[in-house]
Scaffold this motif. Structure first.
Motif, PDB file in Angstrom:
ATOM      1  N   LEU A  78       0.754  -1.538  -0.022  1.00  0.00           N
ATOM      2  CA  LEU A  78      -0.394  -0.237  -0.507  1.00  0.00           C
ATOM      3  C   LEU A  78       0.753   0.986  -0.157  1.00  0.00           C
ATOM      4  O   LEU A  78       2.064   1.304   1.020  1.00  0.00           O
ATOM      5  CB  LEU A  78      -0.651  -0.158   0.965  1.00  0.00           C
ATOM      6  CG  LEU A  78      -2.120   1.450   1.800  1.00  0.00           C
ATOM      7  CD1 LEU A  78      -3.077   1.455   0.500  1.00  0.00           C
ATOM      8  CD2 LEU A  78      -2.330   0.870   3.095  1.00  0.00           C
ATOM      9  N   THR A  79       1.028   2.202  -0.978  1.00  0.00           N
ATOM     10  CA  THR A  79       0.942   3.172  -0.612  1.00  0.00           C
ATOM     11  C   THR A  79      -0.185   4.290  -1.171  1.00  0.00           C
ATOM     12  O   THR A  79      -1.125   4.482  -1.553  1.00  0.00           O
ATOM     13  CB  THR A  79       2.364   3.505  -2.809  1.00  0.00           C
ATOM     14  OG1 THR A  79       3.383   2.667  -1.945  1.00  0.00           O
ATOM     15  CG2 THR A  79       2.800   4.996  -2.247  1.00  0.00           C
ATOM     16  N   ALA A  80       0.139   5.286   0.732  1.00  0.00           N
ATOM     17  CA  ALA A  80      -0.975   6.287  -0.137  1.00  0.00           C
ATOM     18  C   ALA A  80      -0.468   7.807   0.309  1.00  0.00           C
ATOM     19  O   ALA A  80       1.027   8.112   1.223  1.00  0.00           O
ATOM     20  CB  ALA A  80      -1.803   5.959   1.303  1.00  0.00           C
ATOM     21  N   SER A  81      -0.821   8.970   0.118  1.00  0.00           N
ATOM     22  CA  SER A  81       0.163  10.183   0.610  1.00  0.00           C
ATOM     23  C   SER A  81      -1.295  10.193   1.629  1.00  0.00           C
ATOM     24  O   SER A  81      -2.497  10.049   1.582  1.00  0.00           O
ATOM     25  CB  SER A  81      -0.313  11.588  -0.884  1.00  0.00           C
ATOM     26  OG  SER A  81       0.533  11.122  -1.386  1.00  0.00           O
ATOM     27  N   LEU A 106      -0.594   7.298  13.778  1.00  0.00           N
ATOM     28  CA  LEU A 106      -0.495   6.071  12.952  1.00  0.00           C
ATOM     29  C   LEU A 106       0.744   5.682  14.405  1.00  0.00           C
ATOM     30  O   LEU A 106       0.588   4.537  14.554  1.00  0.00           O
ATOM     31  CB  LEU A 106      -0.363   5.417  12.111  1.00  0.00           C
ATOM     32  CG  LEU A 106      -2.183   6.281  11.168  1.00  0.00           C
ATOM     33  CD1 LEU A 106      -1.551   6.085   9.384  1.00  0.00           C
ATOM     34  CD2 LEU A 106      -2.847   5.219  11.580  1.00  0.00           C
ATOM     35  N   ARG A 107       2.137   6.271  14.111  1.00  0.00           N
ATOM     36  CA  ARG A 107       4.031   6.185  13.892  1.00  0.00           C
ATOM     37  C   ARG A 107       3.457   6.049  15.764  1.00  0.00           C
ATOM     38  O   ARG A 107       4.289   4.806  16.253  1.00  0.00           O
ATOM     39  CB  ARG A 107       4.480   6.911  13.387  1.00  0.00           C
ATOM     40  CG  ARG A 107       4.754   6.606  12.183  1.00  0.00           C
ATOM     41  CD  ARG A 107       5.348   7.753  12.270  1.00  0.00           C
ATOM     42  NE  ARG A 107       5.602   7.565   9.798  1.00  0.00           N
ATOM     43  CZ  ARG A 107       6.686   6.656   9.788  1.00  0.00           C
ATOM     44  NH1 ARG A 107       6.603   5.414  10.728  1.00  0.00           N
ATOM     45  NH2 ARG A 107       6.300   6.511   8.148  1.00  0.00           N
ATOM     46  N   GLU A 108       1.885   6.818  16.569  1.00  0.00           N
ATOM     47  CA  GLU A 108       2.155   6.745  17.761  1.00  0.00           C
ATOM     48  C   GLU A 108       1.691   5.780  17.944  1.00  0.00           C
ATOM     49  O   GLU A 108       2.334   5.014  19.379  1.00  0.00           O
ATOM     50  CB  GLU A 108       1.534   8.277  18.175  1.00  0.00           C
ATOM     51  CG  GLU A 108       1.562   8.657  19.841  1.00  0.00           C
ATOM     52  CD  GLU A 108       3.009   8.841  20.981  1.00  0.00           C
ATOM     53  OE1 GLU A 108       2.998   8.287  21.789  1.00  0.00           O
ATOM     54  OE2 GLU A 108       4.223   8.553  19.771  1.00  0.00           O
ATOM     55  N   GLN A 109       0.454   5.401  17.509  1.00  0.00           N
ATOM     56  CA  GLN A 109      -0.168   4.131  18.039  1.00  0.00           C
ATOM     57  C   GLN A 109       0.549   3.147  17.329  1.00  0.00           C
ATOM     58  O   GLN A 109       0.876   2.233  18.714  1.00  0.00           O
ATOM     59  CB  GLN A 109      -1.594   3.995  17.491  1.00  0.00           C
ATOM     60  CG  GLN A 109      -2.398   5.842  17.140  1.00  0.00           C
ATOM     61  CD  GLN A 109      -2.926   5.231  19.037  1.00  0.00           C
ATOM     62  OE1 GLN A 109      -3.507   3.935  18.983  1.00  0.00           O
ATOM     63  NE2 GLN A 109      -3.067   6.058  19.708  1.00  0.00           N
ATOM     64  N   ALA A 110       1.503   2.779  16.757  1.00  0.00           N
ATOM     65  CA  ALA A 110       1.912   1.626  16.775  1.00  0.00           C
ATOM     66  C   ALA A 110       3.332   1.700  17.700  1.00  0.00           C
ATOM     67  O   ALA A 110       3.552   0.539  17.996  1.00  0.00           O
ATOM     68  CB  ALA A 110       3.369   1.599  15.675  1.00  0.00           C
ATOM     69  N   LYS A 111       4.210   2.507  17.968  1.00  0.00           N
ATOM     70  CA  LYS A 111       4.867   2.282  19.460  1.00  0.00           C
ATOM     71  C   LYS A 111       4.012   1.710  20.274  1.00  0.00           C
ATOM     72  O   LYS A 111       4.761   1.421  21.470  1.00  0.00           O
ATOM     73  CB  LYS A 111       5.252   4.131  19.369  1.00  0.00           C
ATOM     74  CG  LYS A 111       6.805   4.194  19.399  1.00  0.00           C
ATOM     75  CD  LYS A 111       6.723   5.706  19.025  1.00  0.00           C
ATOM     76  CE  LYS A 111       8.330   6.088  18.386  1.00  0.00           C
ATOM     77  NZ  LYS A 111       9.056   7.471  18.583  1.00  0.00           N
ATOM     78  N   LEU A 137       3.434  -0.442  11.579  1.00  0.00           N
ATOM     79  CA  LEU A 137       2.511   0.529  10.871  1.00  0.00           C
ATOM     80  C   LEU A 137       1.557  -0.467  10.329  1.00  0.00           C
ATOM     81  O   LEU A 137       0.462   0.230  10.939  1.00  0.00           O
ATOM     82  CB  LEU A 137       2.537   1.393  10.306  1.00  0.00           C
ATOM     83  CG  LEU A 137       2.390   2.795   9.762  1.00  0.00           C
ATOM     84  CD1 LEU A 137       2.017   4.134  11.315  1.00  0.00           C
ATOM     85  CD2 LEU A 137       3.738   3.147   9.095  1.00  0.00           C
ATOM     86  N   GLY A 138       1.775  -1.103   9.366  1.00  0.00           N
ATOM     87  CA  GLY A 138       1.051  -2.339   9.099  1.00  0.00           C
ATOM     88  C   GLY A 138      -0.425  -3.296   9.445  1.00  0.00           C
ATOM     89  O   GLY A 138      -0.902  -3.084   9.594  1.00  0.00           O
ATOM     90  N   GLN A 139       0.354  -3.590  10.740  1.00  0.00           N
ATOM     91  CA  GLN A 139      -0.297  -4.357  11.614  1.00  0.00           C
ATOM     92  C   GLN A 139      -1.731  -3.005  12.126  1.00  0.00           C
ATOM     93  O   GLN A 139      -2.587  -3.225  12.836  1.00  0.00           O
ATOM     94  CB  GLN A 139       0.457  -5.168  13.083  1.00  0.00           C
ATOM     95  CG  GLN A 139       1.399  -6.129  12.883  1.00  0.00           C
ATOM     96  CD  GLN A 139       2.201  -6.480  12.928  1.00  0.00           C
ATOM     97  OE1 GLN A 139       2.653  -5.883  14.161  1.00  0.00           O
ATOM     98  NE2 GLN A 139       2.310  -7.897  13.302  1.00  0.00           N
ATOM     99  N   VAL A 140      -0.838  -1.919  12.899  1.00  0.00           N
ATOM    100  CA  VAL A 140      -2.544  -1.353  13.443  1.00  0.00           C
ATOM    101  C   VAL A 140      -2.858  -0.430  12.250  1.00  0.00           C
ATOM    102  O   VAL A 140      -4.591  -0.424  12.481  1.00  0.00           O
ATOM    103  CB  VAL A 140      -1.486   0.360  13.227  1.00  0.00           C
ATOM    104  CG1 VAL A 140      -2.406   2.100  13.624  1.00  0.00           C
ATOM    105  CG2 VAL A 140      -0.333   0.197  14.513  1.00  0.00           C
ATOM    106  N   ILE A 141      -2.645  -0.352  10.864  1.00  0.00           N
ATOM    107  CA  ILE A 141      -3.532  -0.153   9.477  1.00  0.00           C
ATOM    108  C   ILE A 141      -4.701  -1.439   9.700  1.00  0.00           C
ATOM    109  O   ILE A 141      -5.600  -1.224   9.973  1.00  0.00           O
ATOM    110  CB  ILE A 141      -3.360   0.096   8.759  1.00  0.00           C
ATOM    111  CG1 ILE A 141      -2.300   1.867   8.504  1.00  0.00           C
ATOM    112  CG2 ILE A 141      -3.765   0.203   7.123  1.00  0.00           C
ATOM    113  CD1 ILE A 141      -1.259   1.497   7.699  1.00  0.00           C
TER     114      ILE A 141
END
Length: 74
Positions: free
Chosen positions: A30-33, A42-47, A53-57
Motif C-alpha cells: 500500500l502506498t498512500a499520501s 499512526l506512528r504513535e499508535q504503533a509505538k 505500522l501495517g498491523q495498526v492499519i
C-alpha cells in the motif's frame, strides 16, 4: 575455483514472510499520501501498541468485514 552450490539464491525454507492478519488473506503493498498529523498519529499508535505500522492499519478493519467494529473506548 570453488564449486558452485546449487542451493544459493532464492528463498530459504525458513523464510515464510509476514503472516496474514486473517487466515488465507494475502498481504498487499500500500502506498498512500496522507496528512502529516495522520502519519504522526499512526506512528504513535504503533509505538504504544508495539506493533508495526501495517498491523495498526490492519487493526482499523474488523477481522471479519461483515462484522461491525467494536465501539472505541473513550
Amino acid at each position: 575455483m570453488p564449486k558452485e552450490k546449487p542451493s544459493w539464491g532464492g528463498r530459504r525454507p525458513n523464510q515464510t514472510g509476514r503472516p496474514a492478519n486473517r487466515k488465507g488473506a494475502l498481504r498487499v503493498h500500500l502506498t498512500a499520501s496522507i496528512d502529516p498529523l495522520t502519519d504522526a498519529y499512526l506512528r504513535e499508535q504503533a509505538k504504544l501498541k508495539k506493533e508495526s505500522l501495517g498491523q495498526v492499519i490492519d487493526g482499523l478493519v474488523p477481522a471479519d468485514p461483515a462484522t461491525p467494529p467494536e465501539p472505541a473506548e473513550s
